[in-house]
Scaffold this motif. Sequence first.
Motif, mmCIF file in Angstrom:
data_model
loop_
_atom_site.group_PDB
_atom_site.id
_atom_site.type_symbol
_atom_site.label_atom_id
_atom_site.label_comp_id
_atom_site.label_asym_id
_atom_site.label_seq_id
_atom_site.Cartn_x
_atom_site.Cartn_y
_atom_site.Cartn_z
ATOM 1 N N PHE A 108 -25.037 -5.960 -30.909
ATOM 2 C CA PHE A 108 -24.497 -5.005 -30.335
ATOM 3 C C PHE A 108 -23.030 -5.257 -30.311
ATOM 4 O O PHE A 108 -22.513 -5.310 -29.294
ATOM 5 C CB PHE A 108 -25.182 -4.574 -29.106
ATOM 6 N N HIS A 109 -22.359 -5.626 -31.460
ATOM 7 C CA HIS A 109 -20.998 -6.097 -31.411
ATOM 8 C C HIS A 109 -20.219 -4.895 -31.131
ATOM 9 O O HIS A 109 -20.106 -3.671 -31.711
ATOM 10 C CB HIS A 109 -20.761 -6.666 -32.776
ATOM 11 N N LEU A 110 -18.818 -5.127 -30.423
ATOM 12 C CA LEU A 110 -17.977 -4.458 -30.253
ATOM 13 C C LEU A 110 -17.071 -4.439 -30.946
ATOM 14 O O LEU A 110 -16.301 -5.706 -31.054
ATOM 15 C CB LEU A 110 -17.495 -4.561 -28.329
ATOM 16 N N THR A 111 -16.047 -3.506 -31.695
ATOM 17 C CA THR A 111 -15.129 -3.474 -32.619
ATOM 18 C C THR A 111 -14.041 -2.358 -32.287
ATOM 19 O O THR A 111 -14.187 -1.364 -31.512
ATOM 20 C CB THR A 111 -15.451 -3.537 -33.814
ATOM 21 N N LYS A 112 -12.706 -2.670 -32.722
ATOM 22 C CA LYS A 112 -11.631 -1.969 -32.585
ATOM 23 C C LYS A 112 -10.810 -2.352 -33.763
ATOM 24 O O LYS A 112 -10.395 -3.454 -34.114
ATOM 25 C CB LYS A 112 -10.900 -1.997 -31.169
ATOM 26 N N PRO A 113 -10.520 -1.290 -34.636
ATOM 27 C CA PRO A 113 -9.728 -1.655 -35.802
ATOM 28 C C PRO A 113 -8.064 -2.101 -35.465
ATOM 29 O O PRO A 113 -7.786 -3.075 -36.214
ATOM 30 C CB PRO A 113 -9.356 -0.199 -36.569
ATOM 31 N N SER A 114 -7.658 -1.645 -34.389
ATOM 32 C CA SER A 114 -6.335 -2.295 -34.142
ATOM 33 C C SER A 114 -5.927 -2.473 -32.658
ATOM 34 O O SER A 114 -6.047 -1.795 -31.901
ATOM 35 C CB SER A 114 -5.332 -1.175 -34.549
ATOM 36 N N ALA A 115 -5.703 -3.824 -32.282
ATOM 37 C CA ALA A 115 -5.765 -4.293 -30.854
ATOM 38 C C ALA A 115 -4.339 -3.775 -30.247
ATOM 39 O O ALA A 115 -3.281 -3.750 -30.927
ATOM 40 C CB ALA A 115 -5.889 -5.601 -30.821
ATOM 41 N N HIS A 116 -4.400 -3.372 -29.122
ATOM 42 C CA HIS A 116 -3.144 -2.996 -28.232
ATOM 43 C C HIS A 116 -3.297 -3.910 -27.073
ATOM 44 O O HIS A 116 -3.975 -4.485 -26.519
ATOM 45 C CB HIS A 116 -3.330 -1.406 -27.753
ATOM 46 N N MET A 117 -1.932 -4.024 -26.620
ATOM 47 C CA MET A 117 -1.646 -4.937 -25.564
ATOM 48 C C MET A 117 -2.506 -4.579 -24.393
ATOM 49 O O MET A 117 -2.986 -5.263 -23.556
ATOM 50 C CB MET A 117 -0.137 -5.027 -25.250
ATOM 51 N N SER A 118 -2.692 -3.382 -24.136
ATOM 52 C CA SER A 118 -3.417 -2.642 -22.979
ATOM 53 C C SER A 118 -4.941 -3.226 -23.146
ATOM 54 O O SER A 118 -5.613 -2.898 -22.069
ATOM 55 C CB SER A 118 -3.065 -1.334 -22.618
ATOM 56 N N ASP A 119 -5.376 -3.430 -24.293
ATOM 57 C CA ASP A 119 -6.832 -3.981 -24.457
ATOM 58 C C ASP A 119 -7.190 -5.169 -23.707
ATOM 59 O O ASP A 119 -8.404 -5.592 -23.518
ATOM 60 C CB ASP A 119 -6.973 -3.933 -25.758
ATOM 61 N N ALA A 120 -6.100 -5.904 -23.264
ATOM 62 C CA ALA A 120 -6.623 -7.406 -22.675
ATOM 63 C C ALA A 120 -7.077 -7.217 -21.486
ATOM 64 O O ALA A 120 -6.615 -6.495 -20.484
ATOM 65 C CB ALA A 120 -5.026 -8.121 -22.435
ATOM 66 N N ALA A 121 -8.240 -7.797 -21.413
ATOM 67 C CA ALA A 121 -9.194 -7.409 -20.074
ATOM 68 C C ALA A 121 -10.446 -8.373 -20.388
ATOM 69 O O ALA A 121 -10.574 -9.078 -21.520
ATOM 70 C CB ALA A 121 -9.676 -5.948 -20.139
ATOM 71 N N GLU A 122 -11.366 -8.293 -19.611
ATOM 72 C CA GLU A 122 -12.736 -8.871 -19.829
ATOM 73 C C GLU A 122 -13.512 -7.965 -20.038
ATOM 74 O O GLU A 122 -13.778 -6.625 -19.407
ATOM 75 C CB GLU A 122 -13.112 -9.525 -18.274
ATOM 76 N N TYR A 123 -14.735 -8.314 -20.986
ATOM 77 C CA TYR A 123 -15.372 -7.183 -21.618
ATOM 78 C C TYR A 123 -16.708 -7.717 -21.093
ATOM 79 O O TYR A 123 -17.316 -8.983 -21.526
ATOM 80 C CB TYR A 123 -15.207 -6.933 -22.883
ATOM 81 N N PHE A 124 -17.781 -7.061 -20.870
ATOM 82 C CA PHE A 124 -19.130 -7.244 -20.628
ATOM 83 C C PHE A 124 -20.027 -6.534 -21.397
ATOM 84 O O PHE A 124 -20.119 -5.050 -21.426
ATOM 85 C CB PHE A 124 -19.528 -7.272 -18.995
ATOM 86 N N CYS A 125 -21.134 -7.098 -22.098
ATOM 87 C CA CYS A 125 -22.164 -6.492 -22.648
ATOM 88 C C CYS A 125 -23.301 -6.499 -21.756
ATOM 89 O O CYS A 125 -23.562 -7.558 -21.075
ATOM 90 C CB CYS A 125 -22.537 -7.315 -23.906
ATOM 91 N N VAL A 126 -24.023 -5.261 -21.589
ATOM 92 C CA VAL A 126 -25.003 -5.251 -20.419
ATOM 93 C C VAL A 126 -26.248 -4.493 -21.208
ATOM 94 O O VAL A 126 -26.156 -3.599 -21.906
ATOM 95 C CB VAL A 126 -24.313 -4.046 -19.474
ATOM 96 N N GLY A 127 -27.438 -4.912 -20.749
ATOM 97 C CA GLY A 127 -28.520 -4.544 -21.165
ATOM 98 C C GLY A 127 -29.391 -3.824 -20.101
ATOM 99 O O GLY A 127 -29.281 -4.295 -19.047
ATOM 100 N N TYR A 128 -30.291 -2.819 -20.348
ATOM 101 C CA TYR A 128 -31.177 -2.405 -19.503
ATOM 102 C C TYR A 128 -32.408 -3.009 -19.363
ATOM 103 O O TYR A 128 -33.001 -3.087 -20.343
ATOM 104 C CB TYR A 128 -31.120 -0.830 -19.408
ATOM 105 N N VAL A 129 -32.850 -3.605 -18.489
ATOM 106 C CA VAL A 129 -34.377 -4.215 -18.315
ATOM 107 C C VAL A 129 -35.143 -3.060 -18.219
ATOM 108 O O VAL A 129 -35.294 -2.631 -16.941
ATOM 109 C CB VAL A 129 -34.316 -5.253 -17.199
ATOM 110 N N SER A 130 -36.266 -2.842 -18.896
ATOM 111 C CA SER A 130 -37.210 -1.871 -18.709
ATOM 112 C C SER A 130 -38.611 -2.621 -17.619
ATOM 113 O O SER A 130 -38.483 -3.842 -17.454
ATOM 114 C CB SER A 130 -37.936 -1.375 -19.836
ATOM 115 N N GLY A 131 -39.435 -1.689 -17.323
ATOM 116 C CA GLY A 131 -40.691 -2.112 -16.734
ATOM 117 C C GLY A 131 -40.706 -2.167 -15.226
ATOM 118 O O GLY A 131 -40.765 -3.346 -14.605
#
Lengths: 114, 115
Positions: free
Chosen positions: A74-97
Amino acid sequence: AQSVTQLDSHVSVSEGTPVLLRCNYSSSYSPSLFWYVQHPNKGLQLLLKYTSAATLVKGINGFEAEFKKSETSFHLTKPSAHMSDAAEYFCVGYVSGGYNKLIFGAGTRLAVHP
Amino acid sequence: GAGVSQSPSNKVTEKGKDVELRCDPISGHTALYWYRQRLGQGLEFLIYFQGNSAPDKSGLPSDRFSAERTGESVSTLTIQRTQQEDSAVYLCASSFAGGHTGELFFGEGSRLTVL
């Protein structure tokens, strides 16, 4: 066991170039998957979510992610980076059951250079 | 306010003291979560509330940690006899329902420093 793995702890790009933040998941079931962004000294904000509808998900600020079951990615993409995109990014999944609990990846810090 | 509110935003305490962290979720949100984020690390799940019951407390690190919630409102995370390894940002989030169906709304966190 269900898990979410972010393959890069740090990614550095130049402004105007594409962004790719990688995430793999492990799940016995079709998961719900999310990307969150955390700017310095701020709370987390939802970028986008996948919940078994369209496999290509568009989010805010020009980001998108594609759910690929064959690659468990589940890769995250963006065609063109902006300075304001600088940050920490978290991939998150839902645990079922039983209980509603989200599993966070370790995070990818994105740096954007002029 | 419209968002999730956490207090205090910063807390410095001495080892061995007790601390209390507060979370005011968005009105009407039934689900509430506490997470811990150590410096440079990802989020560590602590506890999940549905209403005022806590069906999942599996993330609480030790019996020094406890949390309660009043109805579908304020939650308090209490850390007794704090240790230096408790230093972290404690994040609270709320949602209308369980996490798989909806977006989590996060507060800006309470930064705890144990000297």
